[in-house]
Design a protein around this motif. Structure first.
Motif, PDB file in Angstrom:
ATOM      1  N   SER A 120      45.179  47.379  50.596  1.00 48.54           N
ATOM      2  CA  SER A 120      43.864  47.920  50.700  1.00 48.54           C
ATOM      3  C   SER A 120      42.910  47.038  50.648  1.00 48.54           C
ATOM      4  CB  SER A 120      43.914  48.647  49.292  1.00 48.54           C
ATOM      5  OG  SER A 120      44.540  47.981  47.967  1.00 48.54           O
ATOM      6  N   SER A 121      43.569  45.592  49.887  1.00 48.10           N
ATOM      7  CA  SER A 121      42.045  44.556  49.736  1.00 48.10           C
ATOM      8  C   SER A 121      43.487  43.266  49.702  1.00 48.10           C
ATOM      9  CB  SER A 121      41.806  44.396  47.942  1.00 48.10           C
ATOM     10  OG  SER A 121      42.754  43.858  46.756  1.00 48.10           O
ATOM     11  N   ALA A 122      42.224  42.375  50.379  1.00 52.14           N
ATOM     12  CA  ALA A 122      43.079  40.699  50.284  1.00 52.14           C
ATOM     13  C   ALA A 122      44.014  40.051  49.155  1.00 52.14           C
ATOM     14  CB  ALA A 122      41.822  39.786  50.325  1.00 52.14           C
ATOM     15  N   GLU A 123      42.858  40.290  47.771  1.00 55.41           N
ATOM     16  CA  GLU A 123      43.742  40.509  46.999  1.00 55.41           C
ATOM     17  C   GLU A 123      44.946  41.084  46.165  1.00 55.41           C
ATOM     18  OE1 GLU A 123      43.524  38.177  44.132  1.00 55.41           O
ATOM     19  OE2 GLU A 123      42.438  37.162  45.867  1.00 55.41           O
ATOM     20  N   ASP A 124      45.136  41.498  46.959  1.00 54.79           N
ATOM     21  CA  ASP A 124      46.706  42.781  47.705  1.00 54.79           C
ATOM     22  C   ASP A 124      47.122  42.283  48.565  1.00 54.79           C
ATOM     23  OD1 ASP A 124      45.122  44.519  45.622  1.00 54.79           O
ATOM     24  OD2 ASP A 124      45.581  46.315  47.142  1.00 54.79           O
ATOM     25  N   ALA A 125      46.856  41.877  49.182  1.00 50.82           N
ATOM     26  CA  ALA A 125      47.360  40.776  50.485  1.00 50.82           C
ATOM     27  C   ALA A 125      48.236  39.799  49.796  1.00 50.82           C
ATOM     28  CB  ALA A 125      47.242  41.179  52.050  1.00 50.82           C
ATOM     29  N   LYS A 126      47.653  38.087  49.095  1.00 51.18           N
ATOM     30  CA  LYS A 126      47.873  37.650  48.479  1.00 51.18           C
ATOM     31  C   LYS A 126      48.819  37.689  47.624  1.00 51.18           C
ATOM     32  CE  LYS A 126      46.190  33.792  45.666  1.00 51.18           C
ATOM     33  NZ  LYS A 126      45.765  33.850  44.925  1.00 51.18           N
ATOM     34  N   THR A 127      48.697  39.177  46.813  1.00 49.69           N
ATOM     35  CA  THR A 127      49.857  39.581  46.472  1.00 49.69           C
ATOM     36  C   THR A 127      51.109  39.365  46.975  1.00 49.69           C
ATOM     37  OG1 THR A 127      48.382  40.230  44.207  1.00 49.69           O
ATOM     38  CG2 THR A 127      50.415  40.850  44.301  1.00 49.69           C
ATOM     39  N   LEU A 128      51.155  39.620  48.083  1.00 54.45           N
ATOM     40  CA  LEU A 128      51.986  40.408  48.855  1.00 54.45           C
ATOM     41  C   LEU A 128      53.069  38.784  49.392  1.00 54.45           C
ATOM     42  CD1 LEU A 128      50.997  43.954  50.917  1.00 54.45           C
ATOM     43  CD2 LEU A 128      53.146  43.428  48.688  1.00 54.45           C
ATOM     44  N   GLY A 129      52.053  37.933  50.026  1.00 55.76           N
ATOM     45  CA  GLY A 129      52.620  37.071  50.374  1.00 55.76           C
ATOM     46  C   GLY A 129      53.353  35.992  49.069  1.00 55.76           C
ATOM     47  N   ASN A 130      52.601  36.183  48.379  1.00 60.96           N
ATOM     48  CA  ASN A 130      52.733  35.071  46.729  1.00 60.96           C
ATOM     49  C   ASN A 130      53.813  35.280  47.018  1.00 60.96           C
ATOM     50  OD1 ASN A 130      50.378  33.330  46.550  1.00 60.96           O
ATOM     51  ND2 ASN A 130      49.860  35.184  44.989  1.00 60.96           N
ATOM     52  N   ARG A 131      54.326  36.775  46.867  1.00 62.81           N
ATOM     53  CA  ARG A 131      55.724  37.087  46.945  1.00 62.81           C
ATOM     54  C   ARG A 131      56.655  37.077  47.491  1.00 62.81           C
ATOM     55  NH1 ARG A 131      53.955  43.077  44.841  1.00 62.81           N
ATOM     56  NH2 ARG A 131      53.184  43.013  42.860  1.00 62.81           N
TER      57      ARG A 131
END
Length: 141
Positions: free
Chosen positions: A3-14
């Protein structure tokens, strides 16, 4: 999709933490498409480096630096990763310059990977010297 760029970043970090670098690249790409920020580019560059995609990593670092007002910590990361990518591509001078810039920026802000930067810079100088040495050996006069 996130839903957001930060959510996508979190998924990327995981994904990155699990060693799923292709998935990390995809997630960071989504973050960039939603909101291009230097941290998303440097994170994606790191994932590219883990996959051996050195040109893509260098391009992402250049994109991060081109965004303008980049925080010192992100500038350090971008120059560090850019330098490593250039060295792996055999672009010695560009690599040394980027690593030297990262090292110099460490005087402005303390980062936990300063020793890694210094080591990469020394290694790049050594590799450049070795690449420039005559093929028959390195006689010291």
């Amino acid at each position: 999709m996130s839903s957001s760029a930060e959510d996508a970043k979190t998924l990327g970090n995981r994904a990155f933490a699990k060693g799923k670098y292709a998935a990390a690249v995809e997630a960071y790409t989504e973050a960039i498409s939603l909101s291009p920020r230097p941290v998303y580019y440097t994170n994606r560059a790191n994932a590219h480096m883990k996959r051996g995609a050195w040109r893509a990593a260098a391009d992402d670092c250049a994109s991060a630096l081109a965004l303008g007002s980049v925080a010192t910590r992100e500038r350090i990361k971008a120059h560090y990763f850019l330098g490593r990518a250039h060295v792996e591509l055999g672009e010695w001078q560009s690599g040394i310059e980027a690593l030297a810039t990262a090292h110099a920026l460490c005087k402005e802000e303390t980062v936990p990977f300063k020793d890694d930067i210094r080591s990469a810079l020394l290694g790049a100088r050594k590799r450049a010297w070795e690449a420039a040495a005559p093929a028959g050996g390195r006689a010291i006069k």
